[in-house]
Design a protein around this motif. Structure first.
Motif, mmCIF file in Angstrom:
data_model
loop_
_atom_site.group_PDB
_atom_site.id
_atom_site.type_symbol
_atom_site.label_atom_id
_atom_site.label_comp_id
_atom_site.label_asym_id
_atom_site.label_seq_id
_atom_site.Cartn_x
_atom_site.Cartn_y
_atom_site.Cartn_z
ATOM 1 N N LYS A 10 0.828 -1.204 0.000
ATOM 2 C CA LYS A 10 0.000 0.000 0.000
ATOM 3 C C LYS A 10 0.861 1.252 0.000
ATOM 4 N N HIS A 14 1.077 10.019 4.952
ATOM 5 C CA HIS A 14 1.428 9.967 6.370
ATOM 6 C C HIS A 14 1.358 11.381 6.947
ATOM 7 N N GLU A 47 -2.540 7.607 6.981
ATOM 8 C CA GLU A 47 -2.155 7.130 8.313
ATOM 9 C C GLU A 47 -1.628 8.302 9.122
ATOM 10 N N GLU A 55 -8.310 9.902 18.735
ATOM 11 C CA GLU A 55 -9.220 8.836 18.348
ATOM 12 C C GLU A 55 -10.630 9.364 18.093
ATOM 13 N N ALA A 63 -11.923 5.943 10.782
ATOM 14 C CA ALA A 63 -10.561 5.460 10.984
ATOM 15 C C ALA A 63 -10.556 4.360 12.036
ATOM 16 N N LYS A 64 -9.593 3.465 11.934
ATOM 17 C CA LYS A 64 -9.418 2.428 12.938
ATOM 18 C C LYS A 64 -7.966 2.430 13.392
ATOM 19 N N LEU A 65 -7.751 2.006 14.617
ATOM 20 C CA LEU A 65 -6.401 1.924 15.159
ATOM 21 C C LEU A 65 -5.670 0.792 14.460
ATOM 22 N N ALA A 66 -4.547 1.107 13.809
ATOM 23 C CA ALA A 66 -3.800 0.109 13.051
ATOM 24 C C ALA A 66 -2.575 -0.390 13.812
ATOM 25 N N TYR A 67 -1.951 0.477 14.581
ATOM 26 C CA TYR A 67 -0.778 0.108 15.364
ATOM 27 C C TYR A 67 -0.540 1.173 16.413
#
Length: 75
Positions: A10, A14, A47, A55, A63-67
């Motif tokens: 991908k 950023h 990202e 959040e 959006a979702k928490l990726a790391y």
């Protein structure tokens, strides 16, 4: 401040950091401009690392928490 991150599967815009007194008041306008920029630069998504308080802002854009990011500070 933004940059484009190239991963194996991908390409993401950023967001290194965002802040200031007017950011939260203008988050919708800023977000849609970032999405437009990302799409025009063939990114698959966006990202951004951030503290937990972000959040609730990112949630409105699905959006979702990726790391998570950990840091070690030296004395």
């Amino acid at each position: 401040m933004t940059s484009i991150s190239e991963y194996e599967q991908k390409r993401l815009l950023h967001i290194s950091w965002a802040g200031g007194k007017d950011v939260l008041n203008n988050v919708d306008i800023i977000w849609y401009n970032l999405v437009d920029f990302a799409v025009r630069n063939f990114c698959d998504g966006i990202e951004s690392p951030g503290r937990r308080g972000w959040e609730k802002v990112f949630k409105r854009f699905n959006a979702k928490l990726a790391y998570q990011v950990y840091e070690v500070m030296f004395d």
